[in-house]
Design an enzyme around this catalytic site. Structure first.
Site, PDB file in Angstrom:
ATOM      1  N   TYR A  64       0.910  -5.153  10.176  1.00 20.91           N
ATOM      2  CA  TYR A  64       1.284  -6.568  10.267  1.00 20.91           C
ATOM      3  C   TYR A  64       0.162  -7.319   9.564  1.00 20.91           C
ATOM      4  O   TYR A  64      -0.973  -7.286  10.034  1.00 20.91           O
ATOM      5  CB  TYR A  64       1.372  -6.961  11.745  1.00 20.91           C
ATOM      6  CG  TYR A  64       1.772  -8.397  12.033  1.00 20.91           C
ATOM      7  CD1 TYR A  64       0.931  -9.463  11.736  1.00 20.91           C
ATOM      8  CD2 TYR A  64       2.999  -8.684  12.639  1.00 20.91           C
ATOM      9  CE1 TYR A  64       1.281 -10.770  12.023  1.00 20.91           C
ATOM     10  CE2 TYR A  64       3.361  -9.994  12.935  1.00 20.91           C
ATOM     11  CZ  TYR A  64       2.498 -11.033  12.627  1.00 20.91           C
ATOM     12  OH  TYR A  64       2.855 -12.337  12.921  1.00 20.91           O
TER      13      TYR A  64
ATOM     14  N   TYR B 185      -5.496 -11.029  14.188  1.00 20.35           N
ATOM     15  CA  TYR B 185      -5.299  -9.927  13.242  1.00 20.35           C
ATOM     16  C   TYR B 185      -6.533  -9.026  13.216  1.00 20.35           C
ATOM     17  O   TYR B 185      -6.420  -7.805  13.368  1.00 20.35           O
ATOM     18  CB  TYR B 185      -5.017 -10.478  11.844  1.00 20.35           C
ATOM     19  CG  TYR B 185      -5.079  -9.441  10.745  1.00 20.35           C
ATOM     20  CD1 TYR B 185      -6.231  -9.283   9.966  1.00 20.35           C
ATOM     21  CD2 TYR B 185      -3.999  -8.601  10.508  1.00 20.35           C
ATOM     22  CE1 TYR B 185      -6.299  -8.328   8.975  1.00 20.35           C
ATOM     23  CE2 TYR B 185      -4.056  -7.640   9.502  1.00 20.35           C
ATOM     24  CZ  TYR B 185      -5.220  -7.507   8.753  1.00 20.35           C
ATOM     25  OH  TYR B 185      -5.289  -6.549   7.769  1.00 20.35           O
TER      26      TYR B 185
ATOM     27  N   LEU C 164       0.833  -1.210   0.000  1.00 22.38           N
ATOM     28  CA  LEU C 164       0.000   0.000   0.000  1.00 22.38           C
ATOM     29  C   LEU C 164       0.867   1.259   0.000  1.00 22.38           C
ATOM     30  O   LEU C 164       0.578   2.232  -0.698  1.00 22.38           O
ATOM     31  CB  LEU C 164      -0.919  -0.014   1.213  1.00 22.38           C
ATOM     32  CG  LEU C 164      -2.075   0.981   1.247  1.00 22.38           C
ATOM     33  CD1 LEU C 164      -3.002   0.777   0.054  1.00 22.38           C
ATOM     34  CD2 LEU C 164      -2.868   0.832   2.555  1.00 22.38           C
TER      35      LEU C 164
ATOM     36  N   ASP D  72     -11.639  -6.048   6.392  1.00 21.83           N
ATOM     37  CA  ASP D  72     -12.899  -6.805   6.440  1.00 21.83           C
ATOM     38  C   ASP D  72     -12.848  -7.887   7.506  1.00 21.83           C
ATOM     39  O   ASP D  72     -13.888  -8.411   7.927  1.00 21.83           O
ATOM     40  CB  ASP D  72     -13.183  -7.439   5.068  1.00 21.83           C
ATOM     41  CG  ASP D  72     -12.081  -8.397   4.633  1.00 21.83           C
ATOM     42  OD1 ASP D  72     -10.893  -8.070   4.863  1.00 21.83           O
ATOM     43  OD2 ASP D  72     -12.368  -9.458   4.082  1.00 21.83           O
TER      44      ASP D  72
HETATM   45  N1  LIG Z   1      -3.126  -6.732   1.886  1.00 21.21           N
HETATM   46  C1  LIG Z   1      -4.450  -6.713   1.990  1.00 21.21           C
HETATM   47  O1  LIG Z   1      -5.163  -7.447   1.296  1.00 21.21           O
HETATM   48  C2  LIG Z   1      -5.097  -5.793   2.961  1.00 21.21           C
HETATM   49  C3  LIG Z   1      -4.343  -4.928   3.757  1.00 21.21           C
HETATM   50  N2  LIG Z   1      -4.985  -4.102   4.642  1.00 21.21           N
HETATM   51  C4  LIG Z   1      -4.203  -3.176   5.488  1.00 21.21           C
HETATM   52  O2  LIG Z   1      -3.438  -2.297   4.670  1.00 21.21           O
HETATM   53  C5  LIG Z   1      -2.225  -1.949   5.332  1.00 21.21           C
HETATM   54  C6  LIG Z   1      -1.050  -2.214   4.415  1.00 21.21           C
HETATM   55  O3  LIG Z   1      -1.083  -3.558   4.044  1.00 21.21           O
HETATM   56  P1  LIG Z   1      -0.034  -4.114   2.952  1.00 21.21           P
HETATM   57  O4  LIG Z   1       0.508  -2.990   2.168  1.00 21.21           O
HETATM   58  O5  LIG Z   1      -0.704  -5.249   2.264  1.00 21.21           O
HETATM   59  O6  LIG Z   1       1.097  -4.701   3.907  1.00 21.21           O
HETATM   60  P2  LIG Z   1       2.656  -4.919   3.618  1.00 21.21           P
HETATM   61  O7  LIG Z   1       3.088  -6.010   4.528  1.00 21.21           O
HETATM   62  O8  LIG Z   1       2.897  -5.027   2.161  1.00 21.21           O
HETATM   63  O9  LIG Z   1       3.308  -3.539   4.116  1.00 21.21           O
HETATM   64  C7  LIG Z   1       3.244  -3.199   5.465  1.00 21.21           C
HETATM   65  C8  LIG Z   1       4.453  -2.336   5.742  1.00 21.21           C
HETATM   66  O10 LIG Z   1       4.342  -1.836   7.067  1.00 21.21           O
HETATM   67  C9  LIG Z   1       5.649  -1.839   7.610  1.00 21.21           C
HETATM   68  N3  LIG Z   1       5.559  -1.792   9.057  1.00 21.21           N
HETATM   69  C10 LIG Z   1       5.087  -2.733   9.899  1.00 21.21           C
HETATM   70  N4  LIG Z   1       5.163  -2.287  11.170  1.00 21.21           N
HETATM   71  C11 LIG Z   1       5.683  -1.030  11.124  1.00 21.21           C
HETATM   72  C12 LIG Z   1       6.022  -0.047  12.096  1.00 21.21           C
HETATM   73  N5  LIG Z   1       5.857  -0.276  13.387  1.00 21.21           N
HETATM   74  N6  LIG Z   1       6.508   1.130  11.670  1.00 21.21           N
HETATM   75  C13 LIG Z   1       6.704   1.374  10.355  1.00 21.21           C
HETATM   76  N7  LIG Z   1       6.432   0.483   9.373  1.00 21.21           N
HETATM   77  C14 LIG Z   1       5.930  -0.707   9.771  1.00 21.21           C
HETATM   78  C15 LIG Z   1       6.291  -3.101   7.089  1.00 21.21           C
HETATM   79  O11 LIG Z   1       7.704  -2.977   7.178  1.00 21.21           O
HETATM   80  P3  LIG Z   1       8.639  -4.295   7.185  1.00 21.21           P
HETATM   81  O12 LIG Z   1       8.695  -4.718   5.748  1.00 21.21           O
HETATM   82  O13 LIG Z   1       9.940  -3.795   7.724  1.00 21.21           O
HETATM   83  O14 LIG Z   1       7.958  -5.309   8.072  1.00 21.21           O
HETATM   84  C16 LIG Z   1       5.774  -3.100   5.658  1.00 21.21           C
HETATM   85  O15 LIG Z   1       6.651  -2.404   4.812  1.00 21.21           O
HETATM   86  C17 LIG Z   1      -2.214  -2.757   6.624  1.00 21.21           C
HETATM   87  O16 LIG Z   1      -2.688  -1.952   7.689  1.00 21.21           O
HETATM   88  C18 LIG Z   1      -3.218  -3.873   6.366  1.00 21.21           C
HETATM   89  O17 LIG Z   1      -3.804  -4.332   7.570  1.00 21.21           O
HETATM   90  C19 LIG Z   1      -6.348  -4.105   4.800  1.00 21.21           C
HETATM   91  C20 LIG Z   1      -7.111  -4.971   4.049  1.00 21.21           C
HETATM   92  C21 LIG Z   1      -6.540  -5.832   3.064  1.00 21.21           C
HETATM   93  C1  LIG Z   2      -2.192 -18.183  -1.596  1.00 22.62           C
HETATM   94  C2  LIG Z   2      -3.610 -18.661  -1.557  1.00 22.62           C
HETATM   95  C3  LIG Z   2      -4.506 -18.047  -0.763  1.00 22.62           C
HETATM   96  N1  LIG Z   2      -5.774 -18.465  -0.755  1.00 22.62           N
HETATM   97  C4  LIG Z   2      -6.765 -17.831   0.081  1.00 22.62           C
HETATM   98  C5  LIG Z   2      -6.340 -17.663   1.537  1.00 22.62           C
HETATM   99  C6  LIG Z   2      -6.862 -16.348   1.927  1.00 22.62           C
HETATM  100  O1  LIG Z   2      -8.127 -16.454   2.533  1.00 22.62           O
HETATM  101  C7  LIG Z   2      -6.998 -15.600   0.613  1.00 22.62           C
HETATM  102  C8  LIG Z   2      -5.931 -14.564   0.452  1.00 22.62           C
HETATM  103  O2  LIG Z   2      -4.771 -15.087   0.939  1.00 22.62           O
HETATM  104  P1  LIG Z   2      -3.794 -14.107   1.669  1.00 22.62           P
HETATM  105  O3  LIG Z   2      -2.705 -14.894   2.193  1.00 22.62           O
HETATM  106  O4  LIG Z   2      -3.546 -12.970   0.724  1.00 22.62           O
HETATM  107  O5  LIG Z   2      -4.481 -13.379   2.886  1.00 22.62           O
HETATM  108  P2  LIG Z   2      -5.635 -13.454   3.788  1.00 22.62           P
HETATM  109  O6  LIG Z   2      -4.903 -13.427   5.007  1.00 22.62           O
HETATM  110  O7  LIG Z   2      -6.812 -14.248   3.933  1.00 22.62           O
HETATM  111  O8  LIG Z   2      -6.193 -12.150   3.130  1.00 22.62           O
HETATM  112  C9  LIG Z   2      -6.263 -11.068   3.944  1.00 22.62           C
HETATM  113  O9  LIG Z   2      -5.095 -10.245   4.071  1.00 22.62           O
HETATM  114  C10 LIG Z   2      -5.298  -9.404   5.177  1.00 22.62           C
HETATM  115  C11 LIG Z   2      -4.104  -8.502   5.331  1.00 22.62           C
HETATM  116  C12 LIG Z   2      -6.600  -8.652   5.082  1.00 22.62           C
HETATM  117  O10 LIG Z   2      -6.747  -7.601   5.724  1.00 22.62           O
HETATM  118  C13 LIG Z   2      -7.771  -9.281   4.407  1.00 22.62           C
HETATM  119  O11 LIG Z   2      -8.588  -8.282   3.811  1.00 22.62           O
HETATM  120  C14 LIG Z   2      -7.376 -10.270   3.370  1.00 22.62           C
HETATM  121  O12 LIG Z   2      -6.918  -9.661   2.184  1.00 22.62           O
HETATM  122  O13 LIG Z   2      -6.868 -16.538  -0.441  1.00 22.62           O
HETATM  123  C15 LIG Z   2      -6.217 -19.512  -1.564  1.00 22.62           C
HETATM  124  O14 LIG Z   2      -7.415 -19.841  -1.550  1.00 22.62           O
HETATM  125  N2  LIG Z   2      -5.320 -20.132  -2.339  1.00 22.62           N
HETATM  126  C16 LIG Z   2      -4.031 -19.768  -2.372  1.00 22.62           C
HETATM  127  O15 LIG Z   2      -3.228 -20.394  -3.090  1.00 22.62           O
END
Ligand SMILES: NC(=O)C1=CN([C@@H]2O[C@H](COP(=O)(O)OP(=O)(O)OC[C@H]3O[C@@H](n4cnc5c(N)ncnc54)[C@H](OP(=O)(O)O)[C@@H]3O)[C@@H](O)[C@H]2O)C=CC1
Ligand SMILES: Cc1cn([C@H]2C[C@H](O)[C@@H](COP(=O)(O)OP(=O)(O)O[C@H]3O[C@@H](C)C(=O)[C@@H](O)[C@H]3O)O2)c(=O)[nH]c1=O
Length: 295
Positions: free
Chosen positions: A66, A130, A17, A107
């Site tokens: 995280y 989480y 993000l 979500d």
């Molecule tokens: N991915 C998804 O599908 C979804 C994500 N979100 C939310 O969006 C946000 C971003 O997610 P995403 O981009 O996927 O996550 P990533 O893991 O790609 O990025 C998270 C970043 O946050 C950094 N970080 C963690 N802790 C700290 C801290 N204490 N201070 C500064 N940096 C920190 C990590 O650094 P480092 O690499 O050093 O650990 C990493 O670079 C999160 O809050 C997540 O909960 C919400 C819904 C869905």
């Molecule tokens: C890698 C993989 C995942 N999945 C499923 C597991 C999981 O429910 C979903 C996505 O897998 P992921 O490991 O990305 O993450 P998952 O942890 O479920 O996804 C979540 O991430 C966190 C950060 C959020 O906040 C949520 O909104 C959601 O995006 O797909 C499969 O069905 N097949 C696969 O091969």
């Protein structure tokens, strides 16, 4: 509205993000200061206060977190430190020093027992560590900064990073490998460029409180994978539907955590997002990818 020169401060800049916010700010010509964990630990109150004084941002985007949902079950202290303490520290600092705050929730704050998609005013009851860390962050942030913009979103996908479900499904199919996907968990997937652009628009408009932002359409993960493969001209038979229980994940997921909004449908359809995901893949893999996309 920001003054013309004041920057947006992006925390968690090296993540999915965070990098997307940097790219969109570049595309939209918005001044931004991007700080990764080494440059700013969001849970360090002193470092946060110093960063706000040094950069005088008009707003802070918390893209840190995280996100290892299964690992969190055995790592609750670190998950809560990064997902709850960090945002609370940012909110307290923004309340004291002035900038607006945008932070992201998930979500997974919902338990999935509701049949209809969840709106901002529906009760949240997380199933795992989480999800609880994200709900507690929402409460801690809004208690300290009631005007903060708290965006709940879900299931990221984009061609801008390789570590998302859609990228994994496309990669497996292109390698001729089967791709197992859960067919009994239902979500509203989110195309990250749409999320970032809409969240920025809300921030610029001075919006606050909880907002649900996800693309339009609810899919099981298996349906999402099949749709992506079909749009890419790949054989959707590569997708092997499985019940979530067959994966042996440590964390329970809600049966459905589809997001709707009391504010209406703000993002385009999931299918539109997937089509632009595939377009961006081609742009990035072309001989001369647009410099702005490559950075
Ligand atoms: N991915 C998804 O599908 C979804 C994500 N979100 C939310 O969006 C946000 C971003 O997610 P995403 O981009 O996927 O996550 P990533 O893991 O790609 O990025 C998270 C970043 O946050 C950094 N970080 C963690 N802790 C700290 C801290 N204490 N201070 C500064 N940096 C920190 C990590 O650094 P480092 O690499 O050093 O650990 C990493 O670079 C999160 O809050 C997540 O909960 C919400 C819904 C869905
Ligand atoms: C890698 C993989 C995942 N999945 C499923 C597991 C999981 O429910 C979903 C996505 O897998 P992921 O490991 O990305 O993450 P998952 O942890 O479920 O996804 C979540 O991430 C966190 C950060 C959020 O906040 C949520 O909104 C959601 O995006 O797909 C499969 O069905 N097949 C696969 O091969």
């Amino acid at each position: 509205m920001p003054s013309s020169s004041a920057p947006l401060l992006i925390a968690g800049a090296s993540g999915t993000l965070g990098r997307a916010f940097q790219l969109v700010c570049r595309i939209r010509g918005l001044p931004a200061v991007a700080l990764d964990r080494a440059a700013l630990d969001i849970a360090d109150a002193g470092a946060v206060a110093r960063a706000l004084r040094a950069h005088a941002p008009w707003a802070v985007v918390n893209a840190a977190g995280y996100v290892r949902v299964d690992a969190a079950e055995a790592d609750a202290a670190r998950c809560c430190h990064e997902n709850t303490t960090g945002p609370a520290v940012l909110a307290a600092a923004c309340a004291a020093q002035g900038p607006q705050l945008l932070t992201f929730s998930s979500d997974l704050v919902f338990d999935g027992r509701q049949a209809a998609p969840y709106r901002e005013d529906d009760p949240a009851c997380p199933l795992g560590v989480y999800g609880r860390s994200k709900l507690r962050a929402e409460e801690a942030v809004l208690a300290r900064l009631p005007a903060a913009l708290v965006v709940r979103t879900s299931a990221f996908f984009s061609a801008w990073d390789a570590h998302n479900f859609v990228a994994h499904a496309l990669g497996a199919a292109r390698r001729g490998e089967p791709f197992a996907a859960a067919d009994d968990l239902f979500v509203t997937p989110t195309y990250v460029p749409d999320l970032v652009n809409t969240a920025l628009d809300l921030l610029l408009d001075g919006a606050g409180g909880r907002w649900h932002l996800a693309n339009q359409g609810t899919y099981s993960w298996a349906e999402l994978a099949r749709l992506a493969l079909g749009l890419a001209g790949l054989d959707a038979a590569a997708v092997v539907p499985r019940p979530a229980a067959a994966f042996g994940w440590a964390a329970r997921r809600p049966r459905q955590s589809a997001l709707a909004s009391v504010h209406g449908a703000l993002l385009p359809s999931v299918e539109s997002g997937l089509q632009r995901h595939l377009r961006d893949e081609q742009l990035l893999q072309s001989a001369h990818p647009p410099a702005i996309l490559v950075g």
